[in-house]
Motif scaffolding. Structure first.
Motif, mmCIF file in Angstrom:
data_model
loop_
_atom_site.group_PDB
_atom_site.id
_atom_site.type_symbol
_atom_site.label_atom_id
_atom_site.label_comp_id
_atom_site.label_asym_id
_atom_site.label_seq_id
_atom_site.Cartn_x
_atom_site.Cartn_y
_atom_site.Cartn_z
ATOM 1 N N ILE A 20 0.846 -1.209 0.000
ATOM 2 C CA ILE A 20 0.000 0.000 0.000
ATOM 3 C C ILE A 20 0.875 1.249 0.000
ATOM 4 O O ILE A 20 0.630 2.209 -0.753
ATOM 5 N N TYR A 21 1.926 1.219 0.823
ATOM 6 C CA TYR A 21 2.840 2.367 0.891
ATOM 7 C C TYR A 21 3.532 2.594 -0.456
ATOM 8 O O TYR A 21 3.619 3.732 -0.940
ATOM 9 N N ALA A 22 4.010 1.494 -1.075
ATOM 10 C CA ALA A 22 4.734 1.605 -2.350
ATOM 11 C C ALA A 22 3.812 2.093 -3.466
ATOM 12 O O ALA A 22 4.234 2.879 -4.326
ATOM 13 N N ILE A 23 2.555 1.650 -3.478
ATOM 14 C CA ILE A 23 1.613 2.101 -4.501
ATOM 15 C C ILE A 23 1.346 3.600 -4.355
ATOM 16 O O ILE A 23 1.305 4.343 -5.354
ATOM 17 N N ARG A 24 1.201 4.059 -3.131
ATOM 18 C CA ARG A 24 0.990 5.490 -2.910
ATOM 19 C C ARG A 24 2.198 6.303 -3.355
ATOM 20 O O ARG A 24 2.062 7.376 -3.953
ATOM 21 N N GLN A 25 3.399 5.778 -3.078
ATOM 22 C CA GLN A 25 4.620 6.455 -3.518
ATOM 23 C C GLN A 25 4.706 6.464 -5.037
ATOM 24 O O GLN A 25 5.136 7.458 -5.640
ATOM 25 N N SER A 26 4.301 5.380 -5.665
ATOM 26 C CA SER A 26 4.334 5.296 -7.128
ATOM 27 C C SER A 26 3.401 6.321 -7.763
ATOM 28 O O SER A 26 3.721 6.912 -8.807
ATOM 29 N N GLU A 27 2.251 6.536 -7.139
ATOM 30 C CA GLU A 27 1.299 7.522 -7.662
ATOM 31 C C GLU A 27 1.860 8.936 -7.572
ATOM 32 O O GLU A 27 1.576 9.778 -8.420
ATOM 33 N N THR A 29 5.322 9.720 -7.450
ATOM 34 C CA THR A 29 6.544 9.871 -8.243
ATOM 35 C C THR A 29 6.355 9.499 -9.714
ATOM 36 O O THR A 29 7.219 9.783 -10.533
ATOM 37 N N LYS A 30 5.229 8.829 -10.025
ATOM 38 C CA LYS A 30 4.972 8.338 -11.384
ATOM 39 C C LYS A 30 6.016 7.309 -11.817
ATOM 40 O O LYS A 30 6.277 7.124 -13.001
ATOM 41 N N GLU A 31 6.634 6.657 -10.857
ATOM 42 C CA GLU A 31 7.586 5.577 -11.101
ATOM 43 C C GLU A 31 7.103 4.322 -10.383
ATOM 44 O O GLU A 31 6.298 4.391 -9.452
ATOM 45 N N ASN A 32 7.606 3.155 -10.823
ATOM 46 C CA ASN A 32 7.256 1.897 -10.152
ATOM 47 C C ASN A 32 8.136 1.728 -8.915
ATOM 48 O O ASN A 32 9.259 1.222 -8.998
ATOM 49 N N GLU A 33 7.642 2.175 -7.791
ATOM 50 C CA GLU A 33 8.424 2.134 -6.557
ATOM 51 C C GLU A 33 8.381 0.730 -5.937
ATOM 52 O O GLU A 33 7.337 0.075 -5.945
ATOM 53 N N TYR A 205 3.901 -1.539 -11.739
ATOM 54 C CA TYR A 205 4.144 -2.084 -10.401
ATOM 55 C C TYR A 205 5.015 -3.352 -10.450
ATOM 56 O O TYR A 205 4.846 -4.250 -9.614
ATOM 57 N N ASP A 206 5.945 -3.425 -11.393
ATOM 58 C CA ASP A 206 6.728 -4.656 -11.516
ATOM 59 C C ASP A 206 7.528 -5.011 -10.261
ATOM 60 O O ASP A 206 7.627 -6.196 -9.931
ATOM 61 N N PRO A 207 8.127 -4.045 -9.503
ATOM 62 C CA PRO A 207 8.842 -4.463 -8.285
ATOM 63 C C PRO A 207 7.921 -5.142 -7.271
ATOM 64 O O PRO A 207 8.325 -6.085 -6.581
ATOM 65 N N LEU A 208 6.670 -4.668 -7.195
ATOM 66 C CA LEU A 208 5.721 -5.260 -6.260
ATOM 67 C C LEU A 208 5.276 -6.640 -6.730
ATOM 68 O O LEU A 208 5.121 -7.568 -5.921
ATOM 69 N N LEU A 209 5.094 -6.790 -8.039
ATOM 70 C CA LEU A 209 4.715 -8.092 -8.585
ATOM 71 C C LEU A 209 5.828 -9.109 -8.374
ATOM 72 O O LEU A 209 5.566 -10.272 -8.045
ATOM 73 N N VAL A 210 7.068 -8.673 -8.552
ATOM 74 C CA VAL A 210 8.213 -9.564 -8.340
ATOM 75 C C VAL A 210 8.246 -10.040 -6.896
ATOM 76 O O VAL A 210 8.397 -11.236 -6.625
ATOM 77 N N TRP A 211 8.067 -9.110 -5.960
ATOM 78 C CA TRP A 211 8.143 -9.506 -4.558
ATOM 79 C C TRP A 211 6.923 -10.295 -4.105
ATOM 80 O O TRP A 211 7.039 -11.188 -3.262
ATOM 81 N N ALA A 212 5.762 -9.994 -4.667
ATOM 82 C CA ALA A 212 4.562 -10.758 -4.306
ATOM 83 C C ALA A 212 4.735 -12.221 -4.706
ATOM 84 O O ALA A 212 4.439 -13.135 -3.914
ATOM 85 N N THR A 213 5.198 -12.465 -5.928
ATOM 86 C CA THR A 213 5.379 -13.839 -6.389
ATOM 87 C C THR A 213 6.568 -14.503 -5.706
ATOM 88 O O THR A 213 6.516 -15.700 -5.381
ATOM 89 N N TYR A 214 7.628 -13.729 -5.445
ATOM 90 C CA TYR A 214 8.807 -14.289 -4.775
ATOM 91 C C TYR A 214 8.498 -14.702 -3.343
ATOM 92 O O TYR A 214 8.808 -15.823 -2.921
#
Length: 226
Positions: A20-27, A29-33, A205-214
């Motif tokens: 949730i924190y990373a998604i808010r940061q991504s919104e 910065t407009k980057e995939n945090e 959100y690729d960093p989050l997808l990577v960590w979710a699956t990992y």
């Protein structure tokens, strides 16, 4: 094993909080945090602690021993990927360390017992998926040729681990389909890394997808049977 359930739930909550924190940061910065570093470290060290604790509680089971050692290697791989271990290329350091960890997971599966017919089915399925996926989504002429070939070899290596996990479930069934799911999640996690870091493709959100699956993959392998 009640404490393991508490730890598992805590890890899931921690990951959701970080997401949730990373998604808010991504919104903003407009980057995939990515997940905050301290959350990534808490997750990887707590997963390692869980694997070691389960080994201590059941030292006579080879599966627990090899998974615990593999998770220790995975933690080192996470430190490489986070850039916390000085090395020329974090991705290469992580790939080498994780490759060894996957060998230890395969040893855990072999010690438990696998179906060779299941292994052949897994090899056909995962092999086809990874080769086609590499050809169309990861192969990148702008990258060093050796690097892209290395990505294919590593992808097949991870796929091989997933094949053995599938063969484990094919023979033993019941709860052993959980690490088989973990093997599939590992393949997906590394495939996302391949198409973004090597293939140069954008995935939201690729960093989050990577960590979710990992994290899901490691949980499936570690917590099976609790």
């Amino acid at each position: 094993m009640n404490e393991m359930y508490v730890l598992l739930i805590g890890q899931v909550v921690l990951f959701l909080f970080g997401t949730i924190y990373a998604i808010r940061q991504s919104e903003q910065t407009k980057e995939n945090e990515p997940l905050p570093l301290f959350i990534r470290l808490l997750l990887t060290f707590s997963l390692t602690g869980a694997a070691i604790w389960m080994w201590i509680q059941d030292p006579a089971t080879p599966y627990r021993q090899w998974v615990a050692i593999g998770m220790i290697l995975s933690t080192i791989g996470d430190l490489f990927m986070a850039g916390l271990i000085p090395f020329g290329h974090r991705l290469i350091g992580g790939m080498v360390t994780f490759a060894i960890a996957h060998c230890l997971y395969v040893t855990a599966f072999l010690e438990t017992g696998i179906s060779w017919n299941g292994l052949y089915i897994g090899l056909a399925g995962y092999g086809l998926f990874l080769i086609i996926g590499w050809f169309f989504f990861i192969r990148n002429h702008k990258q060093d040729r050796l690097f892209t070939i290395g990505a294919l070899v590593y992808g097949l290596w991870v796929g091989g681990m997933a094949c053995f996990a599938f063969a484990l479930a094919y023979l033993n069934q019941d709860m052993w389909w959980i690490p088989a799911l973990g093997g599939s999640l590992f393949v997906i996690s590394d495939f996302i890394i391949g198409i973004t870091d090597i293939g140069g493709r954008n995935v939201k959100y690729d960093p989050l997808l990577v960590w979710a699956t990992y994290v899901g993959a490691q949980m499936c392998i570690i917590y099976v049977g609790i």
